[in-house]
Design a protein around this motif. Structure first.
Motif, PDB file in Angstrom:
ATOM      1  N   VAL A 163       0.577  -1.353  -0.099  1.00  0.00           N
ATOM      2  CA  VAL A 163       0.000   0.116   0.113  1.00  0.00           C
ATOM      3  C   VAL A 163       0.815   1.296   0.112  1.00  0.00           C
ATOM      4  CG1 VAL A 163      -1.838   1.282   1.273  1.00  0.00           C
ATOM      5  CG2 VAL A 163      -1.799  -1.229   1.253  1.00  0.00           C
ATOM      6  N   PHE A 164       0.846   2.043  -1.036  1.00  0.00           N
ATOM      7  CA  PHE A 164       1.778   3.240  -1.322  1.00  0.00           C
ATOM      8  C   PHE A 164       1.198   4.435  -0.898  1.00  0.00           C
ATOM      9  CE2 PHE A 164       3.571  -0.147  -4.122  1.00  0.00           C
ATOM     10  CZ  PHE A 164       4.955   0.010  -3.814  1.00  0.00           C
ATOM     11  N   ILE A 198       3.503  11.739  10.395  1.00  0.00           N
ATOM     12  CA  ILE A 198       4.084  10.385  10.829  1.00  0.00           C
ATOM     13  C   ILE A 198       2.999   9.558  10.235  1.00  0.00           C
ATOM     14  CG2 ILE A 198       4.864   9.207  12.889  1.00  0.00           C
ATOM     15  CD1 ILE A 198       4.742  11.508  14.505  1.00  0.00           C
ATOM     16  N   PRO A 199       3.633   8.512   9.573  1.00  0.00           N
ATOM     17  CA  PRO A 199       2.615   7.731   8.876  1.00  0.00           C
ATOM     18  C   PRO A 199       1.644   6.971   9.754  1.00  0.00           C
ATOM     19  CG  PRO A 199       4.811   7.224   8.033  1.00  0.00           C
ATOM     20  CD  PRO A 199       5.022   8.172   9.483  1.00  0.00           C
ATOM     21  N   GLN A 200       0.299   6.776   9.117  1.00  0.00           N
ATOM     22  CA  GLN A 200      -0.858   6.236   9.930  1.00  0.00           C
ATOM     23  C   GLN A 200      -1.716   5.555   8.912  1.00  0.00           C
ATOM     24  OE1 GLN A 200      -2.236   8.590  13.504  1.00  0.00           O
ATOM     25  NE2 GLN A 200      -2.133  10.141  11.711  1.00  0.00           N
ATOM     26  N   LEU A 234       1.145  -7.660  12.738  1.00  0.00           N
ATOM     27  CA  LEU A 234       0.226  -7.941  11.447  1.00  0.00           C
ATOM     28  C   LEU A 234       0.929  -7.279  10.106  1.00  0.00           C
ATOM     29  CD1 LEU A 234      -2.339  -8.383  10.262  1.00  0.00           C
ATOM     30  CD2 LEU A 234      -3.054  -5.848  10.958  1.00  0.00           C
ATOM     31  N   THR A 235       1.541  -6.044  10.414  1.00  0.00           N
ATOM     32  CA  THR A 235       2.265  -5.477   9.063  1.00  0.00           C
ATOM     33  C   THR A 235       3.424  -4.651   9.339  1.00  0.00           C
ATOM     34  OG1 THR A 235       1.007  -2.972   9.451  1.00  0.00           O
ATOM     35  CG2 THR A 235      -0.258  -4.733   8.236  1.00  0.00           C
ATOM     36  N   THR A 236       4.092  -4.530   8.379  1.00  0.00           N
ATOM     37  CA  THR A 236       5.213  -3.372   8.547  1.00  0.00           C
ATOM     38  C   THR A 236       5.080  -2.392   7.452  1.00  0.00           C
ATOM     39  OG1 THR A 236       7.692  -3.505   8.593  1.00  0.00           O
ATOM     40  CG2 THR A 236       6.873  -4.700   6.565  1.00  0.00           C
ATOM     41  N   MET A 237       6.075  -1.265   7.527  1.00  0.00           N
ATOM     42  CA  MET A 237       5.887  -0.056   6.977  1.00  0.00           C
ATOM     43  C   MET A 237       7.286   0.204   6.532  1.00  0.00           C
ATOM     44  SD  MET A 237       3.982   3.513   7.437  1.00  0.00           S
ATOM     45  CE  MET A 237       1.955   2.452   7.586  1.00  0.00           C
ATOM     46  N   VAL A 238       7.635   0.742   5.189  1.00  0.00           N
ATOM     47  CA  VAL A 238       9.035   0.856   4.815  1.00  0.00           C
ATOM     48  C   VAL A 238       8.945   2.366   3.985  1.00  0.00           C
ATOM     49  CG1 VAL A 238      10.767   0.138   3.390  1.00  0.00           C
ATOM     50  CG2 VAL A 238       9.309  -1.452   4.424  1.00  0.00           C
ATOM     51  N   ASN A 239       9.921   2.914   4.566  1.00  0.00           N
ATOM     52  CA  ASN A 239      10.356   4.403   3.796  1.00  0.00           C
ATOM     53  C   ASN A 239      11.386   4.078   2.886  1.00  0.00           C
ATOM     54  OD1 ASN A 239      10.886   6.853   3.035  1.00  0.00           O
ATOM     55  ND2 ASN A 239      10.212   7.947   4.920  1.00  0.00           N
ATOM     56  N   ASN A 240      11.061   4.212   1.390  1.00  0.00           N
ATOM     57  CA  ASN A 240      12.342   4.022   0.517  1.00  0.00           C
ATOM     58  C   ASN A 240      13.168   5.185   0.379  1.00  0.00           C
ATOM     59  OD1 ASN A 240      11.016   5.550  -0.750  1.00  0.00           O
ATOM     60  ND2 ASN A 240      10.438   4.052  -2.454  1.00  0.00           N
ATOM     61  N   TYR A 246       5.530   2.560   1.959  1.00  0.00           N
ATOM     62  CA  TYR A 246       4.647   1.789   1.731  1.00  0.00           C
ATOM     63  C   TYR A 246       4.659   0.677   2.950  1.00  0.00           C
ATOM     64  CZ  TYR A 246       8.446  -1.386   0.680  1.00  0.00           C
ATOM     65  OH  TYR A 246       9.877  -2.132   0.619  1.00  0.00           O
ATOM     66  N   GLN A 247       3.283  -0.157   3.079  1.00  0.00           N
ATOM     67  CA  GLN A 247       2.903  -0.919   3.910  1.00  0.00           C
ATOM     68  C   GLN A 247       2.620  -2.394   3.448  1.00  0.00           C
ATOM     69  OE1 GLN A 247      -0.802   0.023   5.885  1.00  0.00           O
ATOM     70  NE2 GLN A 247      -0.638  -1.473   7.286  1.00  0.00           N
ATOM     71  N   THR A 248       3.235  -3.254   4.066  1.00  0.00           N
ATOM     72  CA  THR A 248       2.901  -4.594   3.640  1.00  0.00           C
ATOM     73  C   THR A 248       2.259  -5.469   4.843  1.00  0.00           C
ATOM     74  OG1 THR A 248       3.586  -6.557   2.120  1.00  0.00           O
ATOM     75  CG2 THR A 248       5.158  -5.489   3.574  1.00  0.00           C
ATOM     76  N   ILE A 249       1.873  -6.531   4.548  1.00  0.00           N
ATOM     77  CA  ILE A 249       1.326  -7.730   5.507  1.00  0.00           C
ATOM     78  C   ILE A 249       2.656  -8.521   5.509  1.00  0.00           C
ATOM     79  CG2 ILE A 249       0.082  -9.770   6.186  1.00  0.00           C
ATOM     80  CD1 ILE A 249      -2.100  -8.767   4.550  1.00  0.00           C
ATOM     81  N   ILE A 250       3.061  -8.880   7.072  1.00  0.00           N
ATOM     82  CA  ILE A 250       4.307  -9.414   7.339  1.00  0.00           C
ATOM     83  C   ILE A 250       3.728 -11.040   8.086  1.00  0.00           C
ATOM     84  CG2 ILE A 250       5.869  -7.764   7.317  1.00  0.00           C
ATOM     85  CD1 ILE A 250       5.855  -7.983  10.575  1.00  0.00           C
TER      86      ILE A 250
END
Length: 837
Positions: A163-164, A198-200, A234-240, A246-250
């Protein structure tokens, strides 16, 4: 010279068209659609690992056709829809690759209904369905991905999806709910990421915030209570670091494959995280949000704080008062709160007139501003020097969080969360401290006096003990004199306050039950074993003996003994006495020759099941309702049973129902309408949603259980064991589906179906569905239910679909303490002695 891979590809194409073209329907068990080929409804393509299918489907209660992706092992679980806004009206539809290289959906009129619309697509392309659930359009020459379904999600978030959110352009990936279960069109709810500061994570309802995850600190979302549990991830979030987050399910800590996991945004606006149980062939719920009223965004308005354990749940932050007191008292908290007194902020004097009040275990407000710092005192000083700074909080990974506007979406958590420091007048802080200096000594003095009073009371009670025992023995003999049964009372119950309740000796009960022989065993429950007995005068009794291994203890024993001994009603079981000698605790009831309702309903080998015709079943429903009416309205204090189920409904010789087992009952006084408990108890399948998920119970909780009980009586099946394989529905869901289709008689036990009573049966199903609605306010009170059943109320409102329509189980983890079982659960409750009517 052409690349070897390209040559191989064209050879494969040639073989495909020569061999498979005549047999297209049977040759499409592949994961690829090639140029100039097609799939026709109802053909499918299947991913290489046989996990997902791409094909056509029809939702429930409609004839419309859609192109979608679904699981091979659960074809009703749709994870992506192509033409969600343009349904197809027949089955003459085709999916193919157009001349411009796009994947297109063509209807029976040869019109393009949907297309990938990849403007840069080359002439030679192919489509592949991957085991991740991603449908990709790729260039045959370079294998470059031109378009993918993961970039255009519908309502399901799968592992490996991203999710971007583009910080530079503001563009983001959006998930959108279905309109309803029959219409996959874009519904009222959407979800995605916001990263202005801050990402939410967010759920929006009609483009307005509906739920918020709280800030991401690199490990967890600060506004999700379950994430504070180390076992929950449940998820993680990455700042490239290129302006894209983007967020993804882990995943979740489970032995099952991550590919059999999904997060859905349903049409009610809830995230539901599920994993596939291969054993049960069902989706098990792991986590969902929002869970409570407080999880809904801004429930208490600006400067309001929500605490699900309080009643009402909303309160103003310290130093604030409601903007509109009349609205606030009517539980309309939209306008929130405002300061009682303006701050004395003075930038030249470092705002010495203000201070900060610490609020522990909080979900921090929305619109946080970030300031990197490794020390919390830096946050305080920086906020104090800024007159616009209303509050601050500190997280090791984030640093300082500041709020300069209204504090919105503030919530008090249970033993987890962050310290939130809100700006208040220094005088209010001093006032708070002064109150503590007064309150603490008073509390200490009161405790000391209470201890001395208790010691004195024990000494007096001990001296009067013998007289009281002799008096109680005399009263017990008087009560049972009409039965010509001489009951000798022993003295070993001195530690149990049983008041006027007659006492049986262990010896008397042992003789009556043939020393608790297995031949006298009637049943087994959470309390222990129940035996049939016969007193010396021939009177038959039922003896409920607390097992040493029972999860119930002296509190539940005393609760039932005292409460039910004070209740007198023809539809409540009659308690004759008790036994409390040393380690033994037993309750003695009148004997019910037809046993319990669950035996008659669910044991198909039991001869009494054939006796339960419609007349008797309806009479049982009415009798249970009258018993509940007495508990809720007609006894002096309102009593909530909390464990209404067939095994707790006993049947006398005339098949009259009698409610039993009051070990978990709670008593309400005055105008009290509902209460909360920190630990949920009861029996899975009969608990109301607000009780199972939030610990909130009321008389409407019993009404919900009564609704489930009615459906079980009508169907002759047990709710927790019933599963409709064809529709993947529970007992409640099956009743709802058939009733809403006007086919309610198909739901009912075939042994009682009769055209003469069709209208009466349909009315019972209707009333039961009204009782099992999700929200307590929508359920009728028990007196209204009885009026509906007896046609005192002729016109009935339409019920909403039950929340547990689909089959689900007790896989609830995280901070929610959900205890489900066939029997009973221990509960740390407050037990109250009462005098009934």
């Amino acid at each position: 010279m052409m690349n070897a891979k390209v040559i191989q590809f064209f050879i494969f194409q040639f073989i495909f068209f020569v061999v498979c073209a005549p047999l297209l329907g049977s040759c499409l068990q592949t994961d690829i659609i090639l140029s100039n080929s097609f799939i026709k409804d109802p053909d499918t393509i299947v991913s290489l690992g046989n996990v997902f299918k791409l094909g056509f489907f029809t939702p429930e209660n409609t004839t419309n056709r859609y192109l979608g992706i679904f699981y091979t092992f659960s074809e009703k679980t749709i994870v992506w829809v192509a033409n969600r806004e343009t349904p197809l009206k027949d089955s003459s539809n085709t999916v193919t690759i157009s001349k411009d290289g796009n994947l297109v959906l063509i209807d029976s009129k040869n019109q393009t209904v949907w297309s990938t619309n990849a403007t840069t697509s080359p002439m030679k392309t192919s489509v592949q369905l991957q085991d991740s659930g991603n449908l990709v359009l790729q260039d045959n020459a370079t294998s470059a991905i031109i378009w993918e379904s993961f970039s255009y999600p519908t309502n399901v978030f799968l592992p490996n999806m991203k999710v971007f959110y583009n910080i530079t352009t503001g563009k983001k990936t959006i998930y959108s709910s279905w309109k309803n279960e029959s219409d996959p069109g874009v519904g009222s709810f959407t979800s995605g990421i916001e990263a202005l500061n801050i990402p939410q994570g967010f759920i929006w309802k009609n483009h307005h915030p509906y739920w918020r995850s709280g800030p991401w600190n690199g490990q967890i979302f600060l506004g999700v209570q379950d994430m504070y549990d180390r076992g929950f991830q449940l998820t993680t979030m990455v700042n490239n670091n290129a302006g894209i987050i983007y967020q993804t399910i882990i995943g979740f800590h489970t032995d099952q494959a991550s590919s059999l996991m999904k997060v859905s945004l349903n049409s009610s606006g809830s995230f539901v995280h599920t994993i596939w149980s291969d054993q049960r062939k069902n989706w098990d719920i792991v986590w969902w949000a929002p869970k409570t009223e407080c999880d809904v965004y801004g429930t208490c308005g600006p400067f309001g704080s929500c605490n699900i354990q309080d009643s009402p749940v909303c309160s103003c932050l310290r130093g604030f008062e409601p903007v509109n007191k009349e609205e606030w008292e009517s539980r309309n908290w939209t306008n929130g709160c405002q300061r009682r007194t303006q701050l004395q902020c003075d930038q030249s004097n470092n705002t010495s007139g203000d201070g900060f009040l610490r609020l522990p275990f909080m979900k921090v407000p929305d619109f946080a501003e970030q300031f990197s710092s490794s020390r919390e005192d830096v946050c305080r000083n920086k906020c104090l020097r800024n007159c616009s700074c209303m509050a601050y909080a500190y997280d090791y990974n984030i640093g300082c969080m500041f709020w300069t506007g209204s504090l919105i979406d503030v919530q008090r958590f249970v033993r987890v969360g962050y310290d939130l420091y809100i700006r208040v007048l220094a005088s209010e802080l001093d006032s708070h401290k002064n109150k503590l200096f007064i309150i603490i000594p008073v509390v200490v003095a009161f405790c000391c006096m209470s201890i001395f009073t208790f010691i004195a009371w024990c000494w007096i009670a001990k001296r009067k003990g013998e007289k009281r025992k002799d008096k109680r023995t005399f009263e017990a003999l008087q009560i049972f004199s009409s039965n010509s049964t001489a009951i000798v009372l022993k003295d070993e119950s001195q530690k149990v306050n049983i008041e006027e309740l007659p006492l049986f000796t262990f010896e008397t009960l042992g003789n009556a039950t043939n020393k608790f022989h297995d031949n006298n065993l009637l049943g087994n429950g959470g309390f222990g074993l129940v035996y049939m007995g016969k007193l010396e005068n021939g009177k038959e009794i039922a003896v409920k003996r607390l097992s040493a291994l029972s999860r119930q203890g002296i509190e539940e024993f005393m609760n039932e003994a005292v409460v039910i001994s004070k209740l007198q009603h023809q539809n409540l079981v009659r308690l004759l006495g008790c036994c409390a000698e040393k380690e033994e605790k037993m309750l003695i009831y009148e004997y019910m020759p037809n046993k319990s309702l669950d035996v008659c309903l669910f044991d198909h080998t039991h001869p009494s099941r054939n006796i339960l015709d419609w007349t008797k079943r309806f009479s049982i429903i009415e009798g249970i309702g009258r018993g509940l009416l007495y508990l809720h309205k007609d006894s002096r204090l309102k009593i909530i049973h909390r464990d209404l189920k067939p095994s707790n409904i006993l049947l006398d010789g005339e098949w009259n129902p009698k409610i039993s087992d009051f070990g978990l009952a709670r008593i309400f006084g005055g105008n009290q309408e509902h209460a909360n408990t920190a630990r949920v108890v009861g029996t899975y399948g009969y608990m109301a949603p607000e009780y199972a998920m939030e610990g909130r119970f009321s008389e409407k909780s019993d009404v919900y259980s009564f609704g489930v009980l009615m459906l079980e009586i009508l169907k002759g099946k047990k709710n927790i064991h019933y599963y409709n394989q064809e529709w993947s529905l529970s007992l409640l869901g099956c009743a709802w589906k058939l009733w809403s289709e006007g086919n309610g008689l198909a739901f009912v036990d075939e042994t009682i179906v009769d055209s003469n009573i069709e209208e009466e049966i349909m009315r019972c199903i209707h009333v039961a569905l009204l009782c099992v609605q999700e929200f307590p306010k929508d359920r009728p009170a028990i007196q209204t239910v009885l009026s509906m059943l007896n046609r005192g109320i002729v016109d009935l409102p339409d019920p909403e679909q039950p929340i547990f329509a689909e089959k689900w189980n007790d896989l609830h983890r995280g901070s929610t303490q959900f205890i489900s079982q066939v029997g009973l659960s221990v509960n740390e409750v407050t037990l109250t002695v009462l005098d009934g009517r």
